[in-house]
Design an enzyme around this catalytic site. Structure first.
Site, PDB file in Angstrom:
ATOM      1  NE  ARG A  24       9.449 -28.418  53.789  1.00  0.00           N
ATOM      2  CZ  ARG A  24      10.693 -28.726  53.445  1.00  0.00           C
ATOM      3  NH1 ARG A  24      11.289 -28.099  52.483  1.00  0.00           N
ATOM      4  NH2 ARG A  24      11.346 -29.628  54.107  1.00  0.00           N
ATOM      5  NE  ARG A  28      13.819 -22.719  50.894  1.00  0.00           N
ATOM      6  CZ  ARG A  28      14.528 -23.832  50.824  1.00  0.00           C
ATOM      7  NH1 ARG A  28      15.836 -23.777  50.789  1.00  0.00           N
ATOM      8  NH2 ARG A  28      13.938 -25.003  50.779  1.00  0.00           N
ATOM      9  NE  ARG A  37      15.561 -19.236  56.165  1.00  0.00           N
ATOM     10  CZ  ARG A  37      16.874 -19.157  56.220  1.00  0.00           C
ATOM     11  NH1 ARG A  37      17.446 -18.182  56.907  1.00  0.00           N
ATOM     12  NH2 ARG A  37      17.637 -20.018  55.588  1.00  0.00           N
ATOM     13  CG  ASP A  73      12.420 -29.203  59.763  1.00  0.00           C
ATOM     14  OD1 ASP A  73      12.206 -28.784  58.612  1.00  0.00           O
ATOM     15  OD2 ASP A  73      13.054 -30.243  60.008  1.00  0.00           O
ATOM     16  CE1 TYR A 150      17.217 -35.308  56.329  1.00  0.00           C
ATOM     17  CE2 TYR A 150      15.084 -36.255  56.885  1.00  0.00           C
ATOM     18  CZ  TYR A 150      15.876 -35.514  56.033  1.00  0.00           C
ATOM     19  OH  TYR A 150      15.350 -34.972  54.891  1.00  0.00           O
TER      20      TYR A 150
HETATM   21  O1  CP3 Z   1       4.680 -25.156  55.408  1.00  0.00           O
HETATM   22  C1  CP3 Z   1       4.926 -26.264  55.903  1.00  0.00           C
HETATM   23  O2  CP3 Z   1       4.756 -27.340  55.290  1.00  0.00           O
HETATM   24  C2  CP3 Z   1       5.339 -26.337  57.363  1.00  0.00           C
HETATM   25  C3  CP3 Z   1       6.727 -26.307  57.606  1.00  0.00           C
HETATM   26  C4  CP3 Z   1       7.611 -27.507  57.340  1.00  0.00           C
HETATM   27  C5  CP3 Z   1       9.000 -27.352  57.156  1.00  0.00           C
HETATM   28  N1  CP3 Z   1       9.569 -28.583  57.136  1.00  0.00           N
HETATM   29  C6  CP3 Z   1       9.705 -26.077  57.068  1.00  0.00           C
HETATM   30  C7  CP3 Z   1      11.040 -26.031  56.444  1.00  0.00           C
HETATM   31  C8  CP3 Z   1       7.336 -28.880  57.344  1.00  0.00           C
HETATM   32  C9  CP3 Z   1       6.013 -29.601  57.437  1.00  0.00           C
HETATM   33  C10 CP3 Z   1       8.586 -29.542  57.206  1.00  0.00           C
HETATM   34  C11 CP3 Z   1       8.729 -31.011  57.234  1.00  0.00           C
HETATM   35  C12 CP3 Z   1      10.021 -31.596  56.871  1.00  0.00           C
HETATM   36  N2  CP3 Z   1      11.275 -31.164  57.179  1.00  0.00           N
HETATM   37  C13 CP3 Z   1      10.149 -32.821  56.177  1.00  0.00           C
HETATM   38  C14 CP3 Z   1       9.003 -33.687  55.747  1.00  0.00           C
HETATM   39  C15 CP3 Z   1       8.373 -33.182  54.515  1.00  0.00           C
HETATM   40  C16 CP3 Z   1       9.204 -33.357  53.296  1.00  0.00           C
HETATM   41  O3  CP3 Z   1       9.484 -32.342  52.645  1.00  0.00           O
HETATM   42  O4  CP3 Z   1       9.543 -34.494  53.003  1.00  0.00           O
HETATM   43  C17 CP3 Z   1      11.517 -33.079  56.028  1.00  0.00           C
HETATM   44  C18 CP3 Z   1      12.136 -34.276  55.337  1.00  0.00           C
HETATM   45  C19 CP3 Z   1      12.224 -32.039  56.672  1.00  0.00           C
HETATM   46  C20 CP3 Z   1      13.692 -31.905  56.848  1.00  0.00           C
HETATM   47  C21 CP3 Z   1      14.195 -30.688  56.215  1.00  0.00           C
HETATM   48  N3  CP3 Z   1      13.995 -29.411  56.717  1.00  0.00           N
HETATM   49  C22 CP3 Z   1      15.013 -30.578  55.062  1.00  0.00           C
HETATM   50  C23 CP3 Z   1      15.458 -31.751  54.210  1.00  0.00           C
HETATM   51  C24 CP3 Z   1      15.288 -29.221  54.893  1.00  0.00           C
HETATM   52  C25 CP3 Z   1      16.230 -28.621  53.909  1.00  0.00           C
HETATM   53  C26 CP3 Z   1      15.778 -28.770  52.531  1.00  0.00           C
HETATM   54  C27 CP3 Z   1      15.181 -27.489  52.075  1.00  0.00           C
HETATM   55  O5  CP3 Z   1      14.056 -27.521  51.574  1.00  0.00           O
HETATM   56  O6  CP3 Z   1      15.892 -26.494  52.219  1.00  0.00           O
HETATM   57  C28 CP3 Z   1      14.604 -28.509  55.905  1.00  0.00           C
HETATM   58  C29 CP3 Z   1      14.574 -27.055  56.074  1.00  0.00           C
HETATM   59  C30 CP3 Z   1      13.211 -26.432  56.009  1.00  0.00           C
HETATM   60  N4  CP3 Z   1      12.108 -26.850  56.696  1.00  0.00           N
HETATM   61  C31 CP3 Z   1      12.853 -25.267  55.274  1.00  0.00           C
HETATM   62  C32 CP3 Z   1      11.499 -24.999  55.561  1.00  0.00           C
HETATM   63  C33 CP3 Z   1      10.664 -23.852  55.090  1.00  0.00           C
HETATM   64  C34 CP3 Z   1      13.789 -24.420  54.430  1.00  0.00           C
HETATM   65  C35 CP3 Z   1      14.496 -23.547  55.406  1.00  0.00           C
HETATM   66  C36 CP3 Z   1      14.996 -22.271  54.838  1.00  0.00           C
HETATM   67  O7  CP3 Z   1      16.143 -22.233  54.388  1.00  0.00           O
HETATM   68  O8  CP3 Z   1      14.272 -21.262  54.934  1.00  0.00           O
END
Ligand code: CP3
Length: 345
Positions: A24, A28, A37, A73, A150
């Protein structure tokens, strides 16, 4: 020493200092990301290769990182299998019609991941053409268990009750679902490698919800199928999970040339368990980023000391950054990792 420090460490070759990247690392906690965003949704950023490229490169431009991870994602392959979802504000992912019955599982299909996810491959090509050769590009996918959870729960779950209910009481549907997910993931990762990903990470984020026996019976064969089928591609493969201390040996049997571990197990103990013929990634607690600088520095040094100067350590968090992570702490951690000299060279 030539080539990417990150890729060298994945192959357990000598490096001039420990490579570092963060899960990540785009997101944000960065003002640049929050600004984009305001104009675009998360999905819009992912589906537009120019924007996804820009976001992927944001942390690379700001910090001295050794790898970029493509901005995408783990849920993006769902619509291609017939499962629609959205990122609900403040709530996380929401699956419109959870796949929680035999009938719903029967509606799932492999589809055409190479076509449905072409925006990811376009973004990978664009990022690769803009990155310095020393900075590696990582592709990724969700692992079958985490994606299935999920799909079945309809979103994030604390106890994974519906997921386990399907496993235990409708194992035919469970195995059918895992087969489809393994096939999609395999094709998706292969296509990412073809588009320029130099390493791929399989995210099994919630696998720690299972005990060792269930992991072996219900999950391992599918993760193994993915890693086995990537062996011919010769790029490093990273196997990530959290809460895995109880079955790290099984996880490493499933595959991955790099095992990623969280902070719940000391790095040296984890490395001993998976064997030093694998590289290891981790394992700072992302919450440590929120603490005082002295405690943070001590925790970073503990991780590095436990790696013991053996080739094959990639510094990372045990899970992703929190949105509240202070930027100066990110900079400090990178400097401590790159400047660490507590070893013989
Ligand atoms: O920089 C990076 O690591 C690459 C981008 C990336 C994202 N998601 C962007 C994202 C990666 C590698 C992921 C993987 C991901 N997504 C996982 C596995 C890693 C982990 O954290 O366990 C999982 C479980 C998800 C599913 C997911 N996507 C969730 C649960 C959420 C919402 C929770 C949150 O943090 O808001 C997302 C949304 C998401 N994916 C965001 C980002 C930057 C936040 C989106 C936003 O509102 O801008």
């Amino acid at each position: 020493m030539s080539g990417s420090r990150f890729l060298r460490a994945c192959r357990r070759e000598e490096v001039d200092c420990t490579p570092v990247w963060f899960m990540r690392q785009a997101g944000r906690y960065m003002e640049e990301y929050r600004k984009l965003r305001e104009e675009y949704s998360m999905i819009e950023l992912c589906k537009n290769p120019e924007l996804a490229t820009q976001v992927t490169l944001q942390p690379i431009r700001r910090f001295d990182l050794d790898a970029a991870i493509i901005f995408a994602d783990i849920l993006l392959p769902l619509p291609g299998m017939g499962v629609d979802f959205e990122f609900a504000v403040g709530e996380g992912p929401r699956i419109h019609r959870p796949v929680d019955t035999a009938e719903e599982v029967n509606r799932l299909h492999v589809g055409d991941p190479e076509e449905a996810l072409s925006f990811v491959f376009d973004a990978l090509r664009m990022v690769r053409s803009e990155l310095d050769s020393e900075i590696a590009l990582i592709g990724f996918a969700g692992a079958p268990f985490t994606i299935a959870s999920y799909m079945i729960e309809g979103g994030y779950s604390r106890n994974f009750l519906k997921t386990k209910a399907m496993m235990y009481s409708n194992s035919g549907s469970w195995h059918r679902m895992m087969e489809i997910l393994a096939e999609v993931t395999c094709r998706y990762l292969k296509a990412q490698i073809e588009a320029g990903a130099q390493a791929v990470q399989l995210f099994d984020s919630w696998i720690g919800a299972l005990g060792a026996d269930d992991y072996q019976k219900y999950v391992l064969p599918y993760s193994k199928f993915i890693f086995d089928s990537l062996k011919g591609s010769s790029v490093p493969t990273i196997h990530f999970g959290t809460g895995t201390a109880g079955f790290l040996d099984l996880m490493s049997q499933a595959g991955g040339t790099v095992q990623s571990v969280d902070w719940r197990i000391p790095l040296d103990q984890a490395w001993e368990t998976v064997g030093t013929d694998l590289a290891i990634q981790g394992n700072l607690d992302p919450a440590a980023m929120m603490g005082g600088v002295e405690e943070l520095e001590e925790k970073v040094h503990t991780v590095l000391e436990k790696a013991g100067g053996r080739p094959g350590h990639i510094f990372n968090l045990g899970h992703g950054f929190f949105p509240q992570t202070p930027i100066p702490n990110v900079e400090a951690v990178i400097n401590w990792v790159h400047g660490f000299r507590g070893r013989e060279r």
